[in-house]
Design a protein around this motif. Structure first.
Motif, PDB file in Angstrom:
ATOM      1  N   ARG A 257      43.332 -35.754 -18.979  1.00 42.47           N
ATOM      2  CA  ARG A 257      44.341 -34.778 -19.425  1.00 42.47           C
ATOM      3  C   ARG A 257      44.129 -33.422 -18.744  1.00 42.47           C
ATOM      4  NH1 ARG A 257      43.845 -35.765 -24.373  1.00 42.47           N
ATOM      5  NH2 ARG A 257      45.606 -37.198 -24.540  1.00 42.47           N
TER       6      ARG A 257
ATOM      7  N   GLU B 276      47.292 -39.437 -14.056  1.00 40.77           N
ATOM      8  CA  GLU B 276      47.967 -40.113 -15.156  1.00 40.77           C
ATOM      9  C   GLU B 276      47.442 -41.535 -15.270  1.00 40.77           C
ATOM     10  OE1 GLU B 276      49.850 -38.734 -17.284  1.00 40.77           O
ATOM     11  OE2 GLU B 276      50.406 -36.854 -16.299  1.00 40.77           O
TER      12      GLU B 276
ATOM     13  N   LEU C 285      42.667 -41.160 -21.426  1.00 39.77           N
ATOM     14  CA  LEU C 285      43.566 -40.000 -21.434  1.00 39.77           C
ATOM     15  C   LEU C 285      42.811 -38.717 -21.772  1.00 39.77           C
ATOM     16  CD1 LEU C 285      46.659 -41.599 -23.190  1.00 39.77           C
ATOM     17  CD2 LEU C 285      46.514 -40.861 -20.802  1.00 39.77           C
TER      18      LEU C 285
END
Length: 346
Positions: free
Chosen positions: A95, A100, A91
Motif C-alpha cells: 500500500r 498493486e 496489501l
C-alpha cells in the motif's frame, strides 16, 4: 516550456525525457507513480511535464503499468478465509508503493495447471509473485518462475529455498502445542483430521501432533486418523465417521479452523455437548474461530503477517535492501485456549 524544434506540435514523452535530461523509461516510471524513482528526479520530470503541457496516452500508460507494477499471488487453497487474510497481508506491504496485487486461483491437479500459471506470469509481466501453500511447495512452479526471470517468495511450513525467498511457518511446532494441551486435559482417545495429502502442511501438522502426544506417552492410533480437504464439509464428514466408531474419540484435532467448525457441526448432529462430550482444537486462528460457539481453541498462525512478510521480501531489493537480512520475527505458532476443549467426562 516550448520546444523550438516542434512548433505548434504537442510535446511527446521523448521531448520530456530530453528536456529533463533523463531516459524515456524514467519518464514512464514518473507517469505511472513508480516507487523506484528518486524524489529529485521525479520533481524535475514533473516540472517539465507541467511546463510542456505533455499529456500521456492513457492506453500506453496502462500497458506500462501492467508491465511493471503488479505483484501476483498464485494460490491453490480451498479455505477462502485463509486466502483473504493472506491477500490483506500482501496489501499491507504494498500500500502506497505504487504496486498493486493481482490474484490467480488455480488447481494443481488440473492438466493445464503449469500452462495456466505460465500464461498468467508472462501475460501480466509481473513485478514478482507471492506463493502461499500448496503452490509454494511445487518445484515445477519454482522452475517456471526462474526460467521466466520472475522474482518470487514462498510461504511454507518448512524451509524449501534460500532465506531471501522464504517465509517459514513452523507448522509442526504449533501442532505439538495442540497435542500437549489435549494430553494435559487428560484425553487419551485423540483423533486427527489432516488436510489434503498434496499439502506439506498436512504432513507437518500430523508429524508435530504425533510428537506432542509422544511426550505424554500417547500414540496417535491410525484408526483415529482421517484425511480431510481443509474445508468445512470435509471436516464434518470425517468427524461423523470418527464419532460413529464403537469407541469414538473424546477429542479431535482438525488440521485447520474450517474443518474444526465442521467437526462442531458433526458433534451437534449427534447430540454431543462440546467441549464436555467432545473437545475440538483447530489450526490457523482465523477470525471465525472467535465467532463460533463455543469459541474455538486453536493454534494461531499469523496468516496476514505471513502475507505481509512475503511481500516485504519480494520488494526489498527494489528498495535497496537485502531480503535475507530483513528484520522479520521468526514465525512461531502458538496455542489460543478458548472454550472448545475441556477434560473428558469421567
Amino acid at each position: 516550456m516550448n520546444d523550438p524544434r516542434r512548433p505548434g506540435k504537442p510535446a511527446t514523452i521523448n521531448d520530456v525525457a530530453r528536456l529533463a535530461g533523463v531516459s524515456k523509461k524514467t519518464v514512464s516510471r514518473v507517469i505511472n507513480n513508480s516507487p523506484f524513482v528518486r524524489e529529485e528526479t521525479r520533481a524535475k520530470v514533473e516540472a517539465v511535464i507541467a511546463e510542456s503541457g505533455f499529456s500521456p496516452d492513457p492506453q500506453a500508460r496502462g500497458l506500462a503499468f501492467r508491465r511493471s507494477f503488479l505483484v501476483g499471488m498464485i494460490y491453490d487453497n480451498p479455505s477462502p478465509n485463509y486466502v483473504v487474510n493472506m491477500q490483506q497481508g500482501v496489501l499491507d506491504a504494498v500500500r502506497g508503493s505504487g504496486l498493486e496485487l493481482v490474484v490467480h486461483p488455480c488447481n494443481r491437479a488440473a492438466d493445464s495447471f503449469l500452462a495456466d500459471v505460465e500464461g498468467f506470469v508472462v501475460r501480466q509481466k509481473l513485478f514478482g509473485v507471492v506463493m502461499p501453500p500448496s503452490v509454494s511447495e511445487d518445484e515445477r512452479v519454482v522452475a517456471l518462475l526462474r526460467q521466466a526471470d520472475c522474482p518470487y517468495v514462498r510461504i511454507a511450513s518448512v524451509s524449501l529455498d534460500e532465506p531471501a525467498r522464504m517465509v517459514v511457518t513452523n507448522d509442526s511446532r504449533g501442532a505439538a502445542e495442540a497435542a500437549r494441551h489435549l494430553a494435559q486435559l487428560g484425553h487419551t482417545r485423540v483423533a486427527f483430521i489432516s488436510g489434503p495429502d498434496s499439502f506439506r502442511s498436512s504432513h507437518e501438522r500430523g508429524r508435530g501432533f504425533s510428537e506432542g502426544l509422544a511426550e505424554y506417552g500417547l500414540t496417535l492410533d491410525p484408526a483415529y486418523v482421517r484425511r480431510g480437504a481443509y474445508t468445512f464439509e470435509s471436516g464434518a464428514e470425517a468427524a461423523a465417521d470418527l464419532l460413529a466408531l464403537p469407541d469414538p474419540p473424546t477429542a479431535i484435532f482438525a488440521g485447520n479452523d474450517e474443518m474444526a467448525i465442521g467437526v462442531m457441526k458433526a458433534a451437534r448432529d449427534r447430540g454431543l455437548d462440546v467441549p464436555f462430550d467432545l473437545s475440538i482444537v483447530g489450526f490457523d486462528d482465523l477470525p471465525m474461530a472467535s465467532r463460533v460457539w463455543p469459541n474455538l481453541t486453536t493454534v494461531r498462525l499469523p496468516v496476514r503477517d505471513m502475507g505481509r512478510m512475503a511481500a516485504e521480501k519480494l520488494t526489498a531489493r527494489s528498495r535497496g535492501l537485502d531480503p535475507a537480512a530483513l528484520d522479520q520475527p521468526e514465525i512461531i505458532p502458538s496455542l489460543v485456549v478458548r472454550d472448545s476443549a475441556a477434560p473428558p467426562r469421567s
